[in-house]
Design a protein around this motif. Structure first.
Motif, PDB file in Angstrom:
ATOM      1  N   LEU A  79       0.858  -1.190   0.000  1.00  0.00           N
ATOM      2  CA  LEU A  79       0.000   0.000   0.000  1.00  0.00           C
ATOM      3  C   LEU A  79       0.889   1.233   0.000  1.00  0.00           C
ATOM      4  O   LEU A  79       1.741   1.387   0.872  1.00  0.00           O
ATOM      5  N   GLN A 104      -4.799   6.361  -1.782  1.00  0.00           N
ATOM      6  CA  GLN A 104      -4.643   4.909  -1.865  1.00  0.00           C
ATOM      7  C   GLN A 104      -5.319   4.198  -0.678  1.00  0.00           C
ATOM      8  O   GLN A 104      -5.971   3.166  -0.848  1.00  0.00           O
ATOM      9  N   ASP A 122       4.260   5.842  -4.072  1.00  0.00           N
ATOM     10  CA  ASP A 122       3.338   5.864  -5.207  1.00  0.00           C
ATOM     11  C   ASP A 122       2.641   4.522  -5.408  1.00  0.00           C
ATOM     12  O   ASP A 122       3.197   3.469  -5.078  1.00  0.00           O
ATOM     13  N   TRP A 123       1.464   4.556  -6.017  1.00  0.00           N
ATOM     14  CA  TRP A 123       0.708   3.323  -6.237  1.00  0.00           C
ATOM     15  C   TRP A 123       1.463   2.346  -7.122  1.00  0.00           C
ATOM     16  O   TRP A 123       1.428   1.134  -6.895  1.00  0.00           O
ATOM     17  N   THR A 179       2.492  -1.535  -6.709  1.00  0.00           N
ATOM     18  CA  THR A 179       2.219  -2.577  -7.717  1.00  0.00           C
ATOM     19  C   THR A 179       3.514  -3.319  -8.058  1.00  0.00           C
ATOM     20  O   THR A 179       3.520  -4.543  -8.219  1.00  0.00           O
ATOM     21  N   GLN A 216      -2.068  -6.456  -3.514  1.00  0.00           N
ATOM     22  CA  GLN A 216      -2.343  -5.018  -3.459  1.00  0.00           C
ATOM     23  C   GLN A 216      -3.808  -4.807  -3.806  1.00  0.00           C
ATOM     24  O   GLN A 216      -4.333  -5.433  -4.722  1.00  0.00           O
ATOM     25  N   MET A 266      -5.928  -2.309  -5.573  1.00  0.00           N
ATOM     26  CA  MET A 266      -5.705  -1.164  -6.472  1.00  0.00           C
ATOM     27  C   MET A 266      -6.674  -1.281  -7.637  1.00  0.00           C
ATOM     28  O   MET A 266      -7.202  -2.354  -7.915  1.00  0.00           O
TER      29      MET A 266
END
Length: 379
Positions: free
Chosen positions: A152, A158, A214-215, A219, A230, A232
């Protein structure tokens, strides 16, 4: 749009626009929407507008439209039959104010997905989880193997997204509708919602060792098998694709966290600030028409990992995950996105609450009480 998958998708738009005789000049802003939106808004209100800008469809750009700063695209929409081809109709409704259309939807992005590294589970001799509950049950073994159970990123949106996915996954559709559509504050304060906050507290523990920002970095932890999973949106698919990973073989995707296969139909839409130059305005309208065209819908969404906003195009090249999303869309298991049902102010309050909740040991009961107060402020 600055991640690998996003850049690849935008390159498709640029290529098609340039090929039509116009010129695409990119002005990507690093960071998430929370960073980019204030910059975009200040340029538009400060008299230095760009030719086109991307918001999520919903209420994000409403004040700019009301202030008369955005181009009316109704003539483009009518000439290209947007009302007949854009699905679900709520996407175009989100672009409409006082009967006029002010944006061109380009994709449907659903945030309620759980992405899993198959290798993490194979190395542990465990079957890949098929839903959130199985994922939580295997977390101690994942942790003992030195892997991060849940990746995360440390940006507010997020943790907010993860919470929203848990509402649909754990709480189910009826609860989601009671709270978000019917604005039923008793349901928001009730025991079913309390179970969602408890699940979020579990998820918080699983993400404790995830220190990325960052997302797409989160990932990447799943892609490199450093993390098991994750929560997302489907845009994560673009990253797996750029890394050469194969859906169903290297990674698994579970819409609705594998518990409730519903997706919310948020996504990206292009708005066009009003410019004083008639030639530039004509180019804006050409770009708007192009964004909704079948060829751009295919090329852009295959790279972005998102779903198209047209139901009449051929997506034979879609991977397993995209096909799951298309099936859910076709079956009508869809709900509007948060941007479509709550004001930006309520969303910001909840984002702030989620930052505090995910980054501390805040009690789930106290968090739920504050969340209900935030929702009430938007009634």
């Amino acid at each position: 749009m600055t991640s690998g998958g996003e850049a690849a998708a935008v390159a498709e738009l640029a290529k098609t626009f340039d090929a039509s005789g116009d010129k695409w000049i990119d002005g990507a802003i690093a960071g998430g929407g929370g960073t980019a939106r204030p910059i975009m808004i200040s340029r538009i209100t400060g008299g230095d507008p760009m030719g086109a800008t991307q918001f999520n469809h919903g209420q994000q750009a409403q004040e700019l439209v009301e202030a008369g700063l955005m181009l009316d695209l109704t003539d483009v929409a009518e000439a290209n039959n947007w009302k007949d081809v854009i699905y679900p109709p709520g996407l175009l409704e989100s672009c409409t104010l006082d009967g006029k259309i002010y944006c061109a939807p380009v994709n449907i992005h659903s945030p309620e997905w759980l992405w899993l590294s198959n290798k993490v589970y194979e190395d542990l001799g465990l079957p890949v989880p098929t839903n959130w509950n199985e994922f939580v049950a295997t977390a101690p073994q994942v942790d003992a193997a030195g892997k991060i159970p849940l990746a995360l990123g440390n940006q507010p949106w997020q943790s907010n997204l993860a919470f929203g996915a848990l509402v649909i996954g754990i709480g189910g559709l009826d609860l989601w509708k009671k709270v978000n559509i019917d604005k039923d504050m008793e349901a928001a304060a009730g025991p079913e919602m309390a179970a969602v906050f408890t699940a979020a507290a579990d998820a918080r523990k699983l993400a404790a060792k995830s220190t990325v920002q960052d997302w797409n970095q989160a990932t990447n932890l799943v892609i490199t098998d450093e993390a098991a999973g994750q929560i997302m949106g489907d845009w994560a698919q673009g990253e797996f694709q750029v890394a050469g990973e194969v859906a169903g073989k290297d990674y698994t995707c579970l819409p609705g966290l594998g518990l409730n296969e519903y997706i919310s139909t948020g996504g990206d839409a292009f708005y066009f600030p009003k410019l004083d130059d008639p030639e530039k305005e004509a180019a804006q309208k050409r770009l708007a028409a192009l964004l909704v065209s079948p060829e751009v819908q295919v090329a852009f969404n295959l790279k972005k990992g998102s779903l198209p906003i047209r139901g009449d195009i051929d997506l034979a090249a879609a991977n397993d995950c995209m096909k799951k999303g298309l099936e859910i869309l076709k079956g009508g298991n869809i709900v509007p996105s948060g941007d479509q049902v709550w004001s930006a102010d309520v969303q910001k309050q909840n984002e702030d609450l989620m930052v505090e909740f995910w980054k501390s040991d805040m009690d789930p009961v106290a968090a739920q009480a504050q969340w209900v107060e935030n929702l009430k402020s938007g009634l």
